[in-house]
Design an enzyme around this catalytic site. Structure first.
Site, PDB file in Angstrom:
ATOM      1  N   LEU A   1       0.835  -1.202   0.000  1.00 18.01           N
ATOM      2  CA  LEU A   1       0.000   0.000   0.000  1.00 18.01           C
ATOM      3  C   LEU A   1       0.871   1.253   0.000  1.00 18.01           C
ATOM      4  CD1 LEU A   1      -2.863   1.094   0.020  1.00 18.01           C
ATOM      5  CD2 LEU A   1      -2.727   1.204   2.510  1.00 18.01           C
ATOM      6  N   LYS A   2       1.905   1.231   0.830  1.00 23.53           N
ATOM      7  CA  LYS A   2       2.826   2.374   0.874  1.00 23.53           C
ATOM      8  C   LYS A   2       3.392   2.645  -0.522  1.00 23.53           C
ATOM      9  CE  LYS A   2       7.466   3.444   2.625  1.00 23.53           C
ATOM     10  NZ  LYS A   2       7.297   4.698   3.362  1.00 23.53           N
TER      11      LYS A   2
ATOM     12  N   ILE B   1      20.315  20.880  19.317  1.00 14.42           N
ATOM     13  CA  ILE B   1      19.675  19.786  20.066  1.00 14.42           C
ATOM     14  C   ILE B   1      20.367  18.449  19.823  1.00 14.42           C
ATOM     15  CG2 ILE B   1      17.445  18.687  20.537  1.00 14.42           C
ATOM     16  CD1 ILE B   1      17.715  21.676  21.335  1.00 14.42           C
TER      17      ILE B   1
ATOM     18  N   SER C   1      21.226  16.472  16.518  1.00  9.10           N
ATOM     19  CA  SER C   1      21.471  15.956  15.178  1.00  9.10           C
ATOM     20  C   SER C   1      21.682  17.096  14.194  1.00  9.10           C
ATOM     21  CB  SER C   1      20.303  15.075  14.726  1.00  9.10           C
ATOM     22  OG  SER C   1      19.107  15.792  14.729  1.00  9.10           O
TER      23      SER C   1
ATOM     24  N   HIS D   1      10.783  22.489  11.939  1.00  7.45           N
ATOM     25  CA  HIS D   1       9.848  21.657  11.180  1.00  7.45           C
ATOM     26  C   HIS D   1       9.625  22.180   9.774  1.00  7.45           C
ATOM     27  CE1 HIS D   1       9.116  20.869  15.440  1.00  7.45           C
ATOM     28  NE2 HIS D   1       8.978  19.628  15.030  1.00  7.45           N
TER      29      HIS D   1
ATOM     30  N   CYS E   1      14.398  21.619  18.001  1.00 12.57           N
ATOM     31  CA  CYS E   1      14.626  20.173  18.010  1.00 12.57           C
ATOM     32  C   CYS E   1      15.853  19.892  17.143  1.00 12.57           C
ATOM     33  CB  CYS E   1      13.367  19.468  17.476  1.00 12.57           C
ATOM     34  SG  CYS E   1      13.363  17.675  17.757  1.00 12.57           S
TER      35      CYS E   1
HETATM   36  N1  GLN Z   1      19.021  14.604  19.986  1.00 17.58           N
HETATM   37  C1  GLN Z   1      17.944  14.295  19.095  1.00 17.58           C
HETATM   38  C2  GLN Z   1      18.173  15.033  17.782  1.00 17.58           C
HETATM   39  O1  GLN Z   1      18.732  16.093  17.815  1.00 17.58           O
HETATM   40  C3  GLN Z   1      16.617  14.696  19.671  1.00 17.58           C
HETATM   41  C4  GLN Z   1      15.476  14.334  18.766  1.00 17.58           C
HETATM   42  C5  GLN Z   1      14.109  14.553  19.358  1.00 17.58           C
HETATM   43  O2  GLN Z   1      13.912  15.313  20.254  1.00 17.58           O
HETATM   44  N2  GLN Z   1      13.101  13.889  18.855  1.00 17.58           N
HETATM   45  O3  GLN Z   1      17.758  14.574  16.731  1.00 17.58           O
HETATM   46 ZN    ZN Z   2      12.906  17.376  19.894  1.00 16.73          ZN
END
Ligand code: GLN
Ligand code: ZN
Length: 776
Positions: free
Chosen positions: A26-27, A446, A448, A709, A741
């Protein structure tokens, strides 16, 4: 409907099945359609073929009634919005032009119209599209999909039971449309929605459906008297219809509590209740209302959202009790099998001794059938199945994997002091200040950095044996060098190594901890066409060796500035895995915490003075019922502290959480006792900083000032504005500057510019601060 044959007296059914197909057909078809490589007719045929295959398989396995309508191209809540005509204005033209393209436009957005918001389906890892409603919403019934799918199953000669999201849950899961007052309560639309359901029910009856299932999982959450009244009214009205199939109202994921008497008294023909986990309380609830005489009870005794074999004898005991409480007792999984992978027998790499403990969707169907047979014909009729089940359970209970004496001794010896930093925060903060010598408003990220296609290709090459470990590691090192160089040039204060070696923040650790299993085919739908393969916490957890030290040390050797060590916290390690059901979650969390504690210690010994332990899942694992939350937060925060509190005072512990709703767990955030917390905040304009300040949060905070995002690069002035807003709530010596993030989903060009802007903004605001000169 009444039948005299004993075999039909207790029937077996399920509420839904994985939609993907054995090879995620399906994907592939849906994504092919999006890219223009698959035409609509082919997509429809693929989907119809998958549905047929599932129904045949369910019927062959011995289910008496198959669910229909649970299939979805993207999401069943979005399907419900289409069924009731709740299409947002911005998508109406697209839907009118082409129903299928309009459907995907609502799900994914288009160049000029935003998609529906996506959020978690209760406490599962499935995400649904949130209906957008307002006082002007006009509902209109469209039963096409439900009628077509029920008819397809009936054409195969099967007893089809259409499954619909019920009207009360639909409204409770909705939110006010963007142009509507935020305090608009969608539930006020109930009277307008019920006639639409009435129409759909009539259409399904005309199509030949004898029973229709209406899912009301929202009733397992704490509900106000007004909401319970709405549920009573909804089912009184639907029950009073004459032109309708029999109604089975289903609930799952927890106990019905005060909603149970409401539904028990409703003029519907059946209730489906969950009897697993905390929902086992439904048993006492049923007894308290005097049972369901005159009604059909569907008993969800097989856990529909975890991967372990059922304790069939225990389930039979439950079913035995239920026999005295309802006219007819049928057997089911506790919820749709959407939340588990398809077939455990496909896992060829798992030790067969362990594989026999696993039950995925296919095995759960067999369990349901076995239980219904035992109920109808006595346990002798299923003696071989019961014997195999007993043997599987005994093998699990006695296995060295599930009982590692060293791990058990260590968790048993944990004291309260082990989960506390030795010094009060003020002393730690002073020691960290002296040691780290950071400026005011320190900048960091954060963890990555962009996961480029080259990195993913390198990992795929390693897996396929096209490159050896040394070549792969050289590739990762090159990436770390690039990430460190960039951060130095950009002027960030606390650096990261960028996490290039991690496929996923949970899987990376699960692969290195004993007690975790990886599956090869254990795909579960997360949302739309996105599937994840959660690792399985099968045994006692231990850390055979350091997991991250090598990379952090490599990065630290390349810079004078502090490099943060980066770990995934114990709660998140549980939340995004299938967890053990043979011991309390608190115990599993403690084991994971101790493994992480050793990693923290090794990082510190390797010269790391800032260590971040991410807990993005702390909020999302919150139990559905408020009464259960304190106990959860107690073990969850203890596990975090156990992982982090073994460090010296001058070692700074960070944590990170995403998602915006922290209001209800502020005291738990405080109880983590982390020196620094970074949080998502850019989109809510630093509201979380205000909330933390209002709650008297005493430590350092990094509310995100860059929304990661979206590929959009924030302007310096914008970040300056957010920082000034943050400074109103948080004093300058406790405010950090960081994105919302991790940056793994971003591309390098926007990441570079955004972080440069972030540093420029921090410098600008720093220069305005009176104490700016006081710190180096
Ligand atoms: N340390 C992770 C990153 O920076 C944190 C990811 C997350 O909060 N979902 O990707
Ligand atoms: Zn996060």
């Amino acid at each position: 409907m009444t039948t005299t044959s004993a075999s039909a007296a207790h029937r077996a059914t399920v509420y839904g099945y994985p939609r993907q197909g054995p090879n995620r057909e399906l994907k592939k078809a849906v994504e092919g359609y999006w890219r223009g490589r698959v035409d609509a007719a082919t997509l429809r045929e693929t989907a119809a073929g998958l549905r047929r295959e599932v129904w045949r398989q369910l019927a062959d396995a011995g289910l008496h009634e198959v669910p229909t309508g649970d299939f979805s191209y993207y999401d069943h809540v979005l399907d419900t919005s289409v069924m009731v005509g709740a299409v947002p204005d911005r998508h109406r033209a697209a839907v009118a032009a082409d129903a299928l393209d309009g459907y995907f436009a609502m799900a994914r957005g288009t160049q000029d119209s935003a998609p529906l918001e996506m959020t978690k389906w209760f406490d599962t890892n499935y995400h649904y599209l949130v209906p957008e409603l307002g006082p002007d919403t006009v509902f209109a019934a469209d039963s096409t999909k439900q009628v077509a799918e029920a008819s397809e199953a009936m054409a195969l000669g099967l007893a089809a039971r259409p499954v619909l999201l019920g009207p009360v849950s639909y409204l409770l899961l909705a939110k006010p449309a963007p142009d509507v007052a935020a305090d608009f309560a969608p539930l006020t639309l109930l009277d307008r929605l019920l006639p639409v359901y009435a129409e759909v029910l009539a259409d399904l009856r005309a199509a030949g459906a004898r029973w229709v299932q209406l899912d009301e999982p929202a009733l397992v959450q704490d509900r106000t008297p007004a909401e319970l009244n709405a549920a009573a009214r909804a089912y009184r009205d639907l029950g009073a219809l004459t032109d309708r199939p029999r109604l089975l109202v289903a609930s799952y994921f927890d106990r019905l509590g005060e909603a149970l008497p409401v539904l028990a008294a409703a003029p519907v023909e059946g209730l489906a209740l969950d009897f697993t986990g905390p929902a086992a309380a439904n048993l006492a609830g049923l007894a308290a209302v005097g049972g369901l005489l005159g009604k059909r009870l569907v008993a969800g005794v097989v856990d529909g959202r975890n991967v372990w074999i059922n304790d069939l004898e225990k389930s039979l005991a439950t079913l035995g009790t239920l026999l005295g409480l309802a006219d007819r007792v049928d057997v089911a999984a506790s919820c749709s099998l959407l939340h588990v992978p398809l077939d455990a027998t496909a896992e060829r790499d798992i030790d067969p001794q362990v594989a026999r403990w696993l039950a995925f969707a296919r095995q759960k169907v067999d369990e349901v059938v076995t239980l219904a047979r035992a109920l109808a014909h006595g346990t002798e009729a299923v003696a071989p199945q019961l014997a195999a089940n007993r043997a599987g359970l005994a093998s699990r209970a006695g296995s060295a994997l599930t009982r590692d004496p060293a791990v058990r001794a260590r968790t048993a010896a944990v004291t309260d002091a082990d989960a506390r930093r030795g010094q009060p925060y003020a002393e730690r903060a002073a020691a960290q200040r002296a040691h780290l010598r950071l400026p005011l408003l320190p900048t960091t990220t954060i963890g990555s950095f962009p996961q480029t296609s080259e990195l993913r290709a390198a990992r795929a090459d390693l897996r396929a044996g096209r490159v050896d470990a040394a070549a792969y590691e050289a590739r990762v090192e090159a990436e770390i060098r690039a990430v460190i160089d960039f951060q130095e040039r950009a002027g960030l204060d606390v650096l990261v190594h960028g996490e290039p070696e991690r496929n996923d923040m949970v899987q990376y650790f699960a692969e290195q901890l004993s007690g975790y299993l990886a599956t090869q085919h254990g795909w579960v739908q997360s949302y739309g066409t996105r599937y994840v393969r959660p690792p399985v916490l099968a045994g006692d957890v231990a850390r055979p060796g350091p997991m991250t030290v090598r990379w952090t040390r490599y990065a630290q050797a390349r810079t004078e500035r502090p490099v943060k060590g980066m770990l995934t916290g114990p709660v998140t390690m549980l939340a995004w895995s299938f967890v053990r059901d043979d011991q309390p979650l608190a115990e599993t969390a403690r084991q994971v915490a101790l493994a992480l504690r050793d990693e923290v210690g090794d990082l510190e010994a390797a010269g790391t003075s800032v260590i971040q332990v991410d807990e993005p899942a702390l909020r999302e694992t919150l139990p559905l019922r408020a009464a259960d939350r304190a106990a959860y937060l107690a073990w969850a925060t203890e596990a975090f502290r156990l992982a982090t509190s073994g460090v010296r005072p001058k070692t700074q512990v960070h944590t990170h959480m995403c998602y915006a709703e922290f209001g209800d767990i502020l005291s738990a955030i405080d109880a983590l006792d982390a020196d620094v917390i970074s949080l998502e905040a850019a989109r809510s304009h630093m509201r979380v900083a205000d909330e933390l300040a209002a709650a008297g949060y005493p430590r350092e905070v990094g509310p995100g000032v860059y929304d990661i995002h979206s590929p959009r690069v924030p302007e310096v002035a914008e970040v300056v504005g957010l920082l000034r807003a943050g400074l109103v709530a948080v004093p300058a010596d406790r405010l950090w500057v960081n994105p919302d993030c991790g940056l793994k989903t971003r591309g390098w060009p926007e990441t570079r510019r955004s972080l440069e802007h972030l540093v420029a903004a921090a410098r600008e605001v720093r220069a305005e601060l009176p104490g700016a000169a006081a710190r180096p």
